[in-house]
Design a protein around this motif. Structure first.
Motif, PDB file in Angstrom:
ATOM      1  N   LYS A 105       0.833  -1.210   0.000  1.00 22.56           N
ATOM      2  CA  LYS A 105       0.000   0.000   0.000  1.00 22.56           C
ATOM      3  C   LYS A 105       0.863   1.253   0.000  1.00 22.56           C
ATOM      4  N   ARG A 109       2.482   1.751  -3.412  1.00 19.04           N
ATOM      5  CA  ARG A 109       1.513   2.261  -4.391  1.00 19.04           C
ATOM      6  C   ARG A 109       1.256   3.747  -4.173  1.00 19.04           C
ATOM      7  N   SER A 131       4.123   5.744  -5.361  1.00 18.45           N
ATOM      8  CA  SER A 131       4.132   5.787  -6.825  1.00 18.45           C
ATOM      9  C   SER A 131       3.138   6.821  -7.337  1.00 18.45           C
ATOM     10  N   ARG A 132       1.947   6.846  -6.735  1.00 18.77           N
ATOM     11  CA  ARG A 132       0.937   7.817  -7.169  1.00 18.77           C
ATOM     12  C   ARG A 132       1.374   9.239  -6.859  1.00 18.77           C
TER      13      ARG A 132
END
Length: 276
Positions: free
Chosen positions: A10, A13, A16-17
């Protein structure tokens, strides 16, 4: 273990966003490339190649930059979740408080590790394209630089997590993170130097000075990279320091690992009490 892996995924991610991974990687790669190209002037020194010059330059850069990146990456990891109201939601999932914290830490550590390894490896490839042969010692020194840089980043990330657990709001956590960076990167060595000047060799022995250096993860990193390998030590002007410091390389590595484990364990214990 599945809960920890899920939480780590999580965090990766989300990084990355938020383009944290790309931003850190590009920053480290850009600065490393600049140093590898601009730092090739001294390679006329006997027995010194461009890879050794790059190692000295990158080690100096890392001490200032990577701890700051790690602290900024992790200072609001817990307190920020609390302020946004998402911490209570996360705690409703089938995972314990230690699992939540460890998972978040591993996720951020993965981001930091990826950016460091990729960024510095790009600089190594750039040097390799210009210089066809390297000594075995230079390759070992560059490998030690990358590995110890990851450990240094994780040490300051662990400190950031401890701050995030202790702080009551993001503002206080940010101020404490900056204070930690300022103390370990700038103030500690100045204070130690002042103590040595005042002591005049009366009380502080070589062993005591060596031990004091291990109380700073930035110093342990510096000594590991700039004193262990003779060609790098000579180029960095640390040959005299290397003779004075009575510690084996494993002691520097152990110090960095302890700086990861100590703050992280403290953060886990405090967070497990459920005060937040």
């Amino acid at each position: 273990m599945n809960a920890i892996a899920t939480m780590a995924a999580k965090e990766i991610r989300e990084a990355s966003r938020n383009r944290w991974i790309m931003a850190i990687t590009v920053l480290l790669a850009g600065l490393a490339l600049s140093l590898s190209f601009l730092g090739s002037a001294p390679t006329g020194t006997v027995g010194v190649g461009s890879l050794e010059v790059t190692i000295v330059s990158l080690a100096s850069l890392t001490i200032f930059l990577l701890p700051l990146i790690a602290l900024l990456l992790g200072f609001d990891s817990i307190v920020g979740e609390g302020e946004r109201g998402t911490l209570l939601l996360l705690l409703t999932y089938p995972l314990t408080r230690p699992q939540l914290l460890i998972g978040k830490f591993l996720g951020h550590a993965t981001v930091l590790c990826f950016a460091t390894v990729v960024g510095y490896s790009i600089a190594g490839v750039a040097v390799a394209l210009r210089e066809s042969e390297f000594s075995t010692q230079a390759i070992q020194a560059f490998g030690a630089l990358i590995g110890s840089s990851v450990l240094l980043g994780c040490a300051f990330l662990a400190l950031a997590y401890l701050v995030s657990v202790l702080a009551r709001d993001r503002g206080a956590a940010a101020g404490a993170a900056v204070g930690i960076w300022f103390f370990f990167v700038l103030l500690y060595d100045m204070a130690l130097l002042g103590a040595l000047v005042a002591d005049q060799g009366r009380f502080l022995s070589k062993a005591a000075i060596s031990a004091l250096l291990l109380f700073n993860p930035a110093d342990a990193y510096r000594l590991l990279n700039l004193t262990v390998f003779p060609t790098v030590s000579r180029l960095a002007g640390m040959a005299g320091v290397s003779a004075e410091v009575s510690l084996a390389p494993w002691a520097f590595l152990a110090a960095l690992v302890a700086w990861i484990a100590g703050p992280l364990i403290a953060a886990i214990i405090l967070f497990s009490r459920g005060d937040r």
